[in-house]
Motif scaffolding. Sequence first.
Motif, PDB file in Angstrom:
ATOM      1  N   ILE A  15     -26.328 -28.860   3.235  1.00 54.09           N
ATOM      2  CA  ILE A  15     -27.435 -28.609   2.302  1.00 54.09           C
ATOM      3  C   ILE A  15     -27.349 -29.572   1.117  1.00 54.09           C
ATOM      4  CG2 ILE A  15     -28.355 -26.920   0.659  1.00 54.09           C
ATOM      5  CD1 ILE A  15     -27.716 -24.769   2.752  1.00 54.09           C
ATOM      6  N   GLY A  16     -26.131 -29.842   0.656  1.00 50.32           N
ATOM      7  CA  GLY A  16     -25.962 -30.814  -0.417  1.00 50.32           C
ATOM      8  C   GLY A  16     -26.420 -32.198  -0.006  1.00 50.32           C
ATOM      9  N   PHE A  44     -38.365 -25.202   1.937  1.00 49.47           N
ATOM     10  CA  PHE A  44     -39.025 -24.901   3.202  1.00 49.47           C
ATOM     11  C   PHE A  44     -38.135 -25.314   4.380  1.00 49.47           C
ATOM     12  CE2 PHE A  44     -42.151 -25.825   6.583  1.00 49.47           C
ATOM     13  CZ  PHE A  44     -42.810 -24.602   6.617  1.00 49.47           C
ATOM     14  N   ILE A  45     -37.355 -26.366   4.218  1.00 51.36           N
ATOM     15  CA  ILE A  45     -36.441 -26.812   5.273  1.00 51.36           C
ATOM     16  C   ILE A  45     -35.139 -26.010   5.264  1.00 51.36           C
ATOM     17  CG2 ILE A  45     -35.012 -28.774   6.002  1.00 51.36           C
ATOM     18  CD1 ILE A  45     -37.333 -30.582   5.118  1.00 51.36           C
ATOM     19  N   ILE A  46     -34.620 -25.727   4.085  1.00 43.83           N
ATOM     20  CA  ILE A  46     -33.322 -25.062   3.966  1.00 43.83           C
ATOM     21  C   ILE A  46     -33.378 -23.590   4.393  1.00 43.83           C
ATOM     22  CG2 ILE A  46     -31.575 -24.335   2.273  1.00 43.83           C
ATOM     23  CD1 ILE A  46     -31.557 -27.293   3.177  1.00 43.83           C
ATOM     24  N   SER A  47     -34.448 -22.906   4.060  1.00 43.01           N
ATOM     25  CA  SER A  47     -34.535 -21.472   4.366  1.00 43.01           C
ATOM     26  C   SER A  47     -34.394 -21.176   5.856  1.00 43.01           C
ATOM     27  CB  SER A  47     -35.845 -20.901   3.825  1.00 43.01           C
ATOM     28  OG  SER A  47     -35.897 -21.050   2.437  1.00 43.01           O
ATOM     29  N   PRO A  48     -35.135 -21.845   6.746  1.00 42.38           N
ATOM     30  CA  PRO A  48     -34.931 -21.551   8.174  1.00 42.38           C
ATOM     31  C   PRO A  48     -33.544 -21.937   8.684  1.00 42.38           C
ATOM     32  CG  PRO A  48     -36.965 -22.775   7.862  1.00 42.38           C
ATOM     33  CD  PRO A  48     -36.258 -22.749   6.557  1.00 42.38           C
ATOM     34  N   ILE A  49     -32.965 -22.985   8.105  1.00 39.40           N
ATOM     35  CA  ILE A  49     -31.626 -23.383   8.545  1.00 39.40           C
ATOM     36  C   ILE A  49     -30.616 -22.284   8.223  1.00 39.40           C
ATOM     37  CG2 ILE A  49     -29.740 -25.020   8.116  1.00 39.40           C
ATOM     38  CD1 ILE A  49     -31.866 -27.183   7.757  1.00 39.40           C
ATOM     39  N   ILE A  50     -30.682 -21.765   7.011  1.00 39.22           N
ATOM     40  CA  ILE A  50     -29.776 -20.669   6.636  1.00 39.22           C
ATOM     41  C   ILE A  50     -30.055 -19.442   7.498  1.00 39.22           C
ATOM     42  CG2 ILE A  50     -29.160 -19.067   4.777  1.00 39.22           C
ATOM     43  CD1 ILE A  50     -29.612 -21.370   2.823  1.00 39.22           C
ATOM     44  N   LEU A  54     -27.424 -17.562   9.956  1.00 39.48           N
ATOM     45  CA  LEU A  54     -27.120 -16.133   9.819  1.00 39.48           C
ATOM     46  C   LEU A  54     -27.366 -15.396  11.131  1.00 39.48           C
ATOM     47  CD1 LEU A  54     -28.522 -15.257   6.285  1.00 39.48           C
ATOM     48  CD2 LEU A  54     -26.145 -15.209   7.009  1.00 39.48           C
ATOM     49  N   LEU A  55     -28.439 -15.759  11.835  1.00 40.39           N
ATOM     50  CA  LEU A  55     -28.708 -15.107  13.118  1.00 40.39           C
ATOM     51  C   LEU A  55     -27.655 -15.457  14.159  1.00 40.39           C
ATOM     52  CD1 LEU A  55     -32.559 -15.335  13.684  1.00 40.39           C
ATOM     53  CD2 LEU A  55     -31.184 -13.300  13.355  1.00 40.39           C
ATOM     54  N   SER A  56     -27.248 -16.702  14.192  1.00 35.25           N
ATOM     55  CA  SER A  56     -26.338 -17.116  15.256  1.00 35.25           C
ATOM     56  C   SER A  56     -24.893 -16.670  15.016  1.00 35.25           C
ATOM     57  CB  SER A  56     -26.399 -18.625  15.448  1.00 35.25           C
ATOM     58  OG  SER A  56     -25.986 -19.274  14.273  1.00 35.25           O
ATOM     59  N   TYR A  57     -24.461 -16.570  13.766  1.00 35.26           N
ATOM     60  CA  TYR A  57     -23.064 -16.236  13.501  1.00 35.26           C
ATOM     61  C   TYR A  57     -22.843 -14.789  13.080  1.00 35.26           C
ATOM     62  CZ  TYR A  57     -21.679 -21.066  13.936  1.00 35.26           C
ATOM     63  OH  TYR A  57     -21.424 -22.311  14.441  1.00 35.26           O
TER      64      TYR A  57
END
Length: 155
Positions: A15-16, A44-50, A54-57
Motif C-alpha cells: 500500500i505504501g 478506490f484501489i486500496i479498499s478492495p485489495i484490503i 481479509l476474505l482470503s486470510y
Amino acid sequence: MNNIIVVFVFLGLFIGAIYDVFRFFRLIFKNKKAVFLLDFLFFFIISPIIFIFLLSYNNGQVRVYYFTAILFGFLIYILTLYRITVYLFRPIASLFRKIVKKILKSLKKGLQCIRKVYYNMLRHSPLRFKSKKSAGKKKNSGDINEEDFSEFNTQ
C-alpha cells in the motif's frame, strides 16, 4: 496466526508503494481537482485489495490487529523507502510537468488554429446570419412575411 500478520505487514508495504506512485502523479498535477481525483482513486484501489486479503486470510472477519499490521507495514515503508523515493521523484516529476505543459500548450495552439479556420469558413460562407436589429417589434401570430426569413443573407 503469525504468518497472517506478516502477510498484512507486507500488504502495508505494498500500500505504501501504491501511495508512492500516486504521490508521484500528485507532484506532476498539482491542482486541487487532480489531487482529489488521485486520492479518490487511491482509496478506490486500496479498499478492495484490503477486502480481498481479509476474505482470503480471515474469512472476512475484521480484526484490529490486521489493520494495525497494515499500518505498521505502511509506516515501515514511509520511514525507509519513501524518504529515498522523494529525492528521486521530485526532479523526474518536474521534468514530466514541463513536458505536460508543453504538450498542453501545443494542443491549445492547434485547437486555436482549427477555431480560426472554422471561423473564417463561416465568415466567408454565402449563407450567413444577420443580427436582429428589431428585437422589440411585435409580429402578427399567423402571418408569414419577409421578416421571418430575413435572418438569412444570400450574397
